[in-house]
Design an enzyme around this catalytic site. Structure first.
Site, PDB file in Angstrom:
ATOM      1  N   GLU A   1       0.842  -1.212   0.000  1.00 17.40           N
ATOM      2  CA  GLU A   1       0.000   0.000   0.000  1.00 17.40           C
ATOM      3  C   GLU A   1       0.872   1.255   0.000  1.00 17.40           C
ATOM      4  OE1 GLU A   1      -3.344  -0.128   2.693  1.00 17.40           O
ATOM      5  OE2 GLU A   1      -3.453   2.057   2.722  1.00 17.40           O
TER       6      GLU A   1
ATOM      7  N   ASP B   1       4.394 -14.612  11.318  1.00 21.66           N
ATOM      8  CA  ASP B   1       3.131 -15.057  10.735  1.00 21.66           C
ATOM      9  C   ASP B   1       2.063 -13.964  10.933  1.00 21.66           C
ATOM     10  OD1 ASP B   1       0.669 -16.245  10.277  1.00 21.66           O
ATOM     11  OD2 ASP B   1       1.177 -18.126  11.273  1.00 21.66           O
TER      12      ASP B   1
ATOM     13  N   LYS C   1      -7.651  -1.377  11.127  1.00 26.05           N
ATOM     14  CA  LYS C   1      -7.007  -1.774   9.853  1.00 26.05           C
ATOM     15  C   LYS C   1      -5.794  -0.884   9.604  1.00 26.05           C
ATOM     16  CE  LYS C   1      -6.287  -1.793   5.247  1.00 26.05           C
ATOM     17  NZ  LYS C   1      -5.420  -0.885   4.477  1.00 26.05           N
TER      18      LYS C   1
HETATM   19  C1  MEV Z   1      -6.047   2.846   4.935  1.00 23.63           C
HETATM   20  O1  MEV Z   1      -5.253   1.750   4.553  1.00 23.63           O
HETATM   21  C2  MEV Z   1      -6.083   2.967   6.435  1.00 23.63           C
HETATM   22  C3  MEV Z   1      -7.034   4.073   6.977  1.00 23.63           C
HETATM   23  O2  MEV Z   1      -8.328   3.887   6.459  1.00 23.63           O
HETATM   24  C4  MEV Z   1      -7.016   3.936   8.477  1.00 23.63           C
HETATM   25  C5  MEV Z   1      -8.019   4.800   9.195  1.00 23.63           C
HETATM   26  O3  MEV Z   1      -9.053   5.147   8.624  1.00 23.63           O
HETATM   27  O4  MEV Z   1      -7.750   5.112  10.372  1.00 23.63           O
HETATM   28  C6  MEV Z   1      -6.562   5.430   6.547  1.00 23.63           C
END
Ligand code: MEV
Length: 440
Positions: free
Chosen positions: A85, A296, A280
């Site tokens: 990413e 892992d 995430k």
């Molecule tokens: C994108 O990979 C991660 C975000 O969406 C995390 C968040 O919203 O805090 C930017």
């Protein structure tokens, strides 16, 4: 129409490639060429990678980047991150630099307990099973001595074996709930070997026991496996500073900025839809370091998400507060990591990543990984409550779009300059690229 294949694993690599290209792709020659382009020219190195898994046909590259300037407990780290990413490494680096000027990250390992369970069914009175278990408990450990002796020499081993009655959840269901200290190893093989031995001993001793011989009771082992839920293998990472030090731009006051961050975290605490995305973002940092260091990431993901739901509702893994003029931002997560065993001694890039991290112990790595997660979250939330996420994201994504368009190095330079002062959107990049082509 394709037909199933027998003995695929026994084919040579070339034969496997030829089969997959012919059966599942439209242009076999092109497929074969792409797959081979990713082979390493060093045959020994390629063979090493071929043998990591079954049925290898090529390598799958991810970029390995470095996020420098991480001050963790007064030691300066450059953190290797393997991730696809585009904005993750940039965001981590930005957060590292931000906190470098404000005292850096402080971390502590709270505990390091690993878990495994022997799941079994038993028909009979619990009290009888309990006294049988108390009788054989020393033998469970004794029979596993061959497996545990080396780990014990180094100060680790089995820390507890308890019998758990789970019949309230499932009829006849019991378990040996076992805990371990595996030191610098993630310990999956060690734990699973111990558990399988416990199961064997349990079964044999049950069959031999005079208590059960004459009676109707049955004991059946269902499975023996470690748990990736390790709520007592915890690490904490934290940053803090007086609120006035948060002031970086003129758009909002430091107090305002701190309050916005706290509010964003509070929302992720109470709203699962937001919490999942919030976490995430944390995992962007965590997975990238976990992967770079040969650990892992699926195990880590599973354990951390379960921990995020430990109080009955999925919630933010980070916390933020303002108290007595001090802004504090912290994370507490379970991380069962290893810096010996597995890929760590085998994969040349993993070895190098560990060297860059100054050959950390598993405890050191827990702290570094937690910091990467905290930094990533700080960077994301900071963008979200100020400029919005797309500004930074699309700037980083610009290069991907230009590469997709097949832009030359000269065009890329011109367009990167152009988008320093213009909003990056997919269509704006295409329009700017086309207009450049028309001029050329
Ligand atoms: C994108 O990979 C991660 C975000 O969406 C995390 C968040 O919203 O805090 C930017």
């Amino acid at each position: 129409m394709n037909t199933p294949i027998e003995g695929f694993s026994k084919l040579t690599k070339e034969e496997k490639i030829a089969w997959i290209a012919k059966s599942y792709t439209t242009n076999s020659n092109e497929t074969i060429a792409i797959l081979k382009r990713y082979w390493n020219t060093d045959e020994t190195l390629q063979k090493l990678h071929d043998e990591f898994i079954e049925n290898t046909i090529t390598n799958y590259y991810l970029p390995l980047g470095i996020a420098p300037n991480f001050l963790i407990n007064d030691t300066l780290y450059a953190i290797p991150m393997a991730i696809e990413e585009s904005s993750v490494v940039a965001a981590a680096s930005k957060a590292a630099k931000f906190w470098l000027k404000r005292g850096g990250f402080k971390t502590t390992v709270i505990n390091t307990e690993k878990v495994g369970q022997v799941h079994f069914m038993y028909t009979g009175a619990f009290e009888k099973l309990e006294s049988f278990f108390n009788l054989i408990a020393p033998k469970l450990k004794e029979d596993a001595k061959d497996i545990t002796k080396n780990m014990e020499k180094r100060g680790g081993g089995i820390t507890a074996i308890t019998l758990r009655n789970k019949t309230a959840e499932l009829e006849n269901y019991y378990q040996l709930h076992c805990t371990f200290e595996t030191l610098d190893a993630m310990g999956a093989n060690f734990i699973n070997s111990c558990l399988e031995q416990f199961a064997e001993t349990l079964k044999n001793e049950f069959a031999k026991s005079p208590e059960f011989k004459e009676h109707e009771e049955q004991l059946e082992i269902v499975m023996s496996i470690l748990s990736n839920y390790v709520p007592n293998c915890l690490v904490r990472a934290e940053v803090s500073c007086p609120i006035e030090q948060l002031n970086e731009d003129n758009n909002s006051t430091a107090q305002d900025f701190a309050e916005k961050i706290v509010r964003a975290v509070q929302i992720a605490k109470v709203e699962p839809y937001r919490a999942v995305t919030h976490n995430k973002g944390i995992m962007n940092g965590i997975d990238a370091v976990v992967l770079a260091t040969g650990n892992d990431f699926r195990a880590i993901e599973a354990g951390i998400h379960a921990y995020a739901a430990k109080d009955g509702s999925y919630s933010s893994l980070t916390n933020a507060s303002i108290e007595n003029g001090i802004f504090k931002f912290w994370i507490e997560i379970p991380l069962a990591l290893g810096t010996v065993g597995g890929l760590t001694g085998l994969h040349p890039l993993v070895k190098l990543a560990l060297e860059i991290l100054q050959n950390p112990s598993a405890k050191d790595l827990m702290q570094i990984v937690a910091v990467a997660g905290l930094a990533q979250n700080f960077a994301a939330v900071r963008s979200l409550v100020t400029t919005g996420i797309q500004q930074g994201h699309m700037k980083m994504h610009l290069m991907n779009i230009l590469n997709q368009l097949g832009a030359s190095e000269g065009d890329k330079k011109t367009l990167v300059h152009h988008f320093k002062h213009n909003t990056v959107t997919h269509s704006a990049v295409i329009a700017a690229y086309n207009s450049l082509q028309e001029k050329e």
